[in-house]
Design an enzyme around this catalytic site. Structure first.
Site, PDB file in Angstrom:
ATOM      1  N   HIS A 137      -2.639  11.277  32.827  1.00 63.27           N
ATOM      2  CA  HIS A 137      -3.435  12.394  33.335  1.00 63.27           C
ATOM      3  C   HIS A 137      -2.585  13.352  34.159  1.00 63.27           C
ATOM      4  O   HIS A 137      -2.772  14.549  34.131  1.00 63.27           O
ATOM      5  CB  HIS A 137      -4.563  11.875  34.220  1.00 63.27           C
ATOM      6  CG  HIS A 137      -5.738  11.404  33.439  1.00 63.27           C
ATOM      7  ND1 HIS A 137      -6.377  12.197  32.521  1.00 63.27           N
ATOM      8  CD2 HIS A 137      -6.391  10.220  33.428  1.00 63.27           C
ATOM      9  CE1 HIS A 137      -7.357  11.524  31.986  1.00 63.27           C
ATOM     10  NE2 HIS A 137      -7.392  10.313  32.517  1.00 63.27           N
ATOM     11  N   GLU A 190       1.428   8.866  10.360  1.00 59.67           N
ATOM     12  CA  GLU A 190       2.130   8.431  11.566  1.00 59.67           C
ATOM     13  C   GLU A 190       2.448   6.934  11.533  1.00 59.67           C
ATOM     14  O   GLU A 190       2.943   6.379  12.507  1.00 59.67           O
ATOM     15  CB  GLU A 190       1.326   8.790  12.826  1.00 59.67           C
ATOM     16  CG  GLU A 190      -0.131   8.399  12.813  1.00 59.67           C
ATOM     17  CD  GLU A 190      -0.887   8.886  14.060  1.00 59.67           C
ATOM     18  OE1 GLU A 190      -0.261   9.338  15.027  1.00 59.67           O
ATOM     19  OE2 GLU A 190      -2.130   8.792  14.053  1.00 59.67           O
ATOM     20  N   ASP A 224       3.975   8.720  17.015  1.00 62.25           N
ATOM     21  CA  ASP A 224       3.766   7.350  16.555  1.00 62.25           C
ATOM     22  C   ASP A 224       4.714   6.982  15.420  1.00 62.25           C
ATOM     23  O   ASP A 224       5.226   5.873  15.376  1.00 62.25           O
ATOM     24  CB  ASP A 224       2.307   7.155  16.118  1.00 62.25           C
ATOM     25  CG  ASP A 224       1.399   6.938  17.312  1.00 62.25           C
ATOM     26  OD1 ASP A 224       1.797   6.176  18.216  1.00 62.25           O
ATOM     27  OD2 ASP A 224       0.314   7.538  17.361  1.00 62.25           O
ATOM     28  N   CYS A 280       2.177  17.561  13.922  1.00 57.66           N
ATOM     29  CA  CYS A 280       1.574  17.806  15.228  1.00 57.66           C
ATOM     30  C   CYS A 280       2.136  16.894  16.310  1.00 57.66           C
ATOM     31  O   CYS A 280       1.695  16.926  17.446  1.00 57.66           O
ATOM     32  CB  CYS A 280       0.050  17.675  15.140  1.00 57.66           C
ATOM     33  SG  CYS A 280      -0.477  16.049  14.603  1.00 57.66           S
TER      34      CYS A 280
HETATM   35  C1  PEP Z   1       1.457  11.571  17.140  1.00 59.37           C
HETATM   36  O1  PEP Z   1       1.397  10.346  17.118  1.00 59.37           O
HETATM   37  O2  PEP Z   1       2.471  12.213  16.846  1.00 59.37           O
HETATM   38  C2  PEP Z   1       0.298  12.371  17.569  1.00 59.37           C
HETATM   39  C3  PEP Z   1       0.293  13.674  17.480  1.00 59.37           C
HETATM   40  O3  PEP Z   1      -0.782  11.705  18.078  1.00 59.37           O
HETATM   41  P1  PEP Z   1      -0.845  11.093  19.556  1.00 59.37           P
HETATM   42  O4  PEP Z   1       0.347  11.599  20.314  1.00 59.37           O
HETATM   43  O5  PEP Z   1      -2.125  11.545  20.131  1.00 59.37           O
HETATM   44  O6  PEP Z   1      -0.785   9.627  19.277  1.00 59.37           O
HETATM   45 MG    MG Z   2      -0.513   9.379  17.148  1.00 59.36          MG
END
Ligand code: PEP
Ligand code: MG
Length: 585
Positions: A196, A438, A462, A509
């Site tokens: 957070h 991922e 991930d 992303c």
């Molecule tokens: C990722 O794993 O790259 C992703 C965008 O999801 P998070 O960071 O929320 O796991």
């Molecule tokens: Mg992820």
């Protein structure tokens, strides 16, 4: 007085920017509470004082909650619901009262004793979710104690001069009370990219570094420190030469940011005219002004789990429908990719009973959880579908590991559609559906998955942790977490190729999409869309606008033949400097 030596600490970048100033050690204040015996007839009075302090603290927290909800949005305000839960914890209260009656010591002493024991028990449980609760208990406990002894709050809102706050951890309520003009940066011992504290730092746009482990032991109040939130570096007692260098860097950063914002309305195209998607990642709808200010062309990842965090109940279909609709309307005509609930890993929901797991990142999380709890999943899907009439919404599943899971998720989406039809509620029947890639098994079977979705989005955060077997939140092995590792590049190449063969777009992303040293390689590998935090968007756009596809392909082709992550990273930086000569990396 001997001159203090300059030294550097490396942590996790939480919010970009460079700042320097005087350190202010926060939260170390230990109220010396003497062990005072009380008489039998004083017990009732002590209990009354305790109850008053609880009420006082509760009111304080309600005030902060209200203010933060108004200033930063309901999701941030919800954090304080967890604090209220601590105050209302009857076990804690009963234990304090019964100990008081038994030991006949002052209520301050008893409360502190019980609090310490609570924290010790929780910290020994070694569970991420419970560790999050420790900071809540600590935060609330400190408040109650302050109110009991009538001490003035060591509040960050009362600062008389500009400082850099140094803390073991900054609880959300402490972050919220920061006087934004006088807190010019902050650094903490603990916390990861998804804590957070890091999220708040980004929305406050204050340079911050977290996860420094020992900063509170190494820095004293009054020391001069430089915070480089972009690179996750803190320099303590800098020499005049270092200060000068960083001041120049800071000025460059500010000027550069301003200059980059001029790109805001220019299209994200390569020199030879190839249009590349450049969108933003958001956690909460309140991130939208920054998205728009930085010129993103849509939302490539809306992480919805913050909706579910730190609250007593689950968000209803209507509540989610309203939030998603508002985002869809605001971002229209651009798209918004709503990622379905990605619970687990390092993100836990207070209101759900999720058992402790040895390997939470590899456990019951994301789509696995949603498929096991179709009630929760379908509620969210119905909300997304209903909101799809208000803009250009797409839906995306996290952590798909194979075709079966994808099909099960799609079957539940179909059920959600049928339910809405029965209720005669409108939605976009052809809403695009995507899978996050991922998990290595998904990357390796992306040819199969590509036939049953409308788009892919590569989640490198991930994907890197699973393919390199490196826990993404463990700072001890952070050196192994290499986005440029040849294994990662090969997986990405495979995903893009397979996506394109099936005629679908492939975006990214994960944080790698905002890592400018990797932009040219990703572009050359054929990535169609980059989705990243709003702050990094202008830089990525500038890089893309400075290169043609042939050059990017040549760079990627060479990069993929290199044998180590370091080789790739060095090569990528060298080529980037050739393409954008004034780049700061
Ligand atoms: C990722 O794993 O790259 C992703 C965008 O999801 P998070 O960071 O929320 O796991
Ligand atoms: Mg992820």
């Amino acid at each position: 007085m001997t001159k203090k030596k300059e030294f550097i600490l490396k942590g996790i970048p939480a919010a970009p920017g460079i700042t320097s100033g005087k350190a202010f050690l926060f939260g170390r204040e230990q109220h010396a509470i003497p062990r005072i015996s009380i008489k039998e007839e004083e017990i009732q009075n002590e209990i009354r004082r305790f109850k008053d302090a609880l009420i006082h603290t509760k009111n304080e927290i309600l005030d902060i909650k209200k203010r933060i909800s108004e200033e930063m949005g309901i999701e941030h305000g919800q954090i304080f619901s967890a604090h209220l839960l601590v105050i209302e914890d009857s076990m804690l209260i009963e234990e304090v009262v019964s100990k008081l009656k038994k030991e006949k010591l002052s209520i301050e002493y008893i409360f502190q004793d019980v609090l310490r024991r609570y924290i010790k028990v929780f910290s020994e449980m070694d569970d991420e979710y419970l560790r999050e609760r420790i900071s809540d208990i600590n935060d609330v406990g400190r408040r109650i104690l302050r109110n009991l002894i009538g001490a003035k709050e060591d509040i960050l809102s009362d600062l008389k001069e500009k400082v850099i706050v140094i803390a073991y951890d900054l609880s959300p309520s402490e972050t919220a009370t920061m006087h934004k003009k006088n807190v010019i940066g902050f650094v903490t011992d603990i916390g990861g990219r998804t804590s957070h504290t890091a999220i708040m730092a980004k929305s406050l746009e204050i340079p911050a570094v977290v996860g420094l482990e020992i900063v509170t032991k190494k820095v004293e109040s009054g020391d001069i420190v430089i915070v480089d939130g972009t690179h996750g570096i803190v320099i303590v007692n800098p020499s005049p030469k270092t200060l000068k260098k960083y001041e120049a860097d800071r000025e460059r950063f500010v000027a550069f940011e301003r200059h980059l914002l001029e790109l805001k309305d220019l299209p994200c195209v390569t020199l030879d005219g190839r249009k590349i998607g450049l969108s933003a990642n958001i956690e909460v709808p309140e991130d939208l002004p920054s998205v728009i200010a930085h010129g993103a062309e849509g939302i490539g990842l809306y992480r919805t789990e913050y909706f579910y965090m730190n609250r007593k109940d689950l968000p209803t279909e209507d509540e989610q429908f309203k939030a998603y609709s508002a985002v869809a309307k605001r971002v229209k005509p651009h798209y918004v990719i709503i990622r379905t609930l990605d619970l687990g890993g390092d993100k836990f929901l207070s209101q759900l009973e999720v058992p402790h797991e040895m390997n939470p990142f590899m456990g019951w999380r994301a789509i696995r959880f949603c498929l096991a709890r179709p009630d929760i999943f379908k509620t969210q899907l119905r909300a997304i579908l209903r909101a799809s009439t208000h803009g250009n919404l797409k839906v995306m599943y996290p952590m798909i590991s194979g075709l079966d899971e994808l099909r099960q998720a799609n079957a539940i989406l179909d059920e959600a559609k049928k339910e809405l039809k029965k209720r005669a509620l409108p939605f976009n029947e052809d809403i695009e559906v995507g899978a996050m890639i991922e998990v290595p098994s998904a990357a390796l079977t992306s040819d199969i998955l590509a036939k049953e979705v409308d788009f892919f989005s590569i989640g490198t955060n991930d994907l890197i942790q699973y393919s390199l077997a490196v826990d993404r939140v463990n700072e001890k092995i952070a050196y192994l977490y290499e986005p440029a590792h040849p294994a990662v590049l090969r997986l990405i190449e495979n995903i893009i190729e397979n996506g394109h063969k099936a005629g679908i777009g492939v975006g990214m992303c994960g944080e790698m999409a905002g890592d400018m040293t990797m932009t040219l390689i990703l572009l050359g590998l054929g990535l169609d869309e980059f989705s990243t935090s709003p702050i990094t968007i202008p830089e990525i756009k500038r890089i893309i606008r400075s290169v043609n596809m042939e050059q990017a392909r040549e760079i990627a082709k060479k990069a993929i033949t290199l044998t180590t992550g370091k080789e790739v990273a060095d090569y990528a930086k060298k080529r980037l400097r050739e393409v954008v000569s004034d780049i700061v990396i």
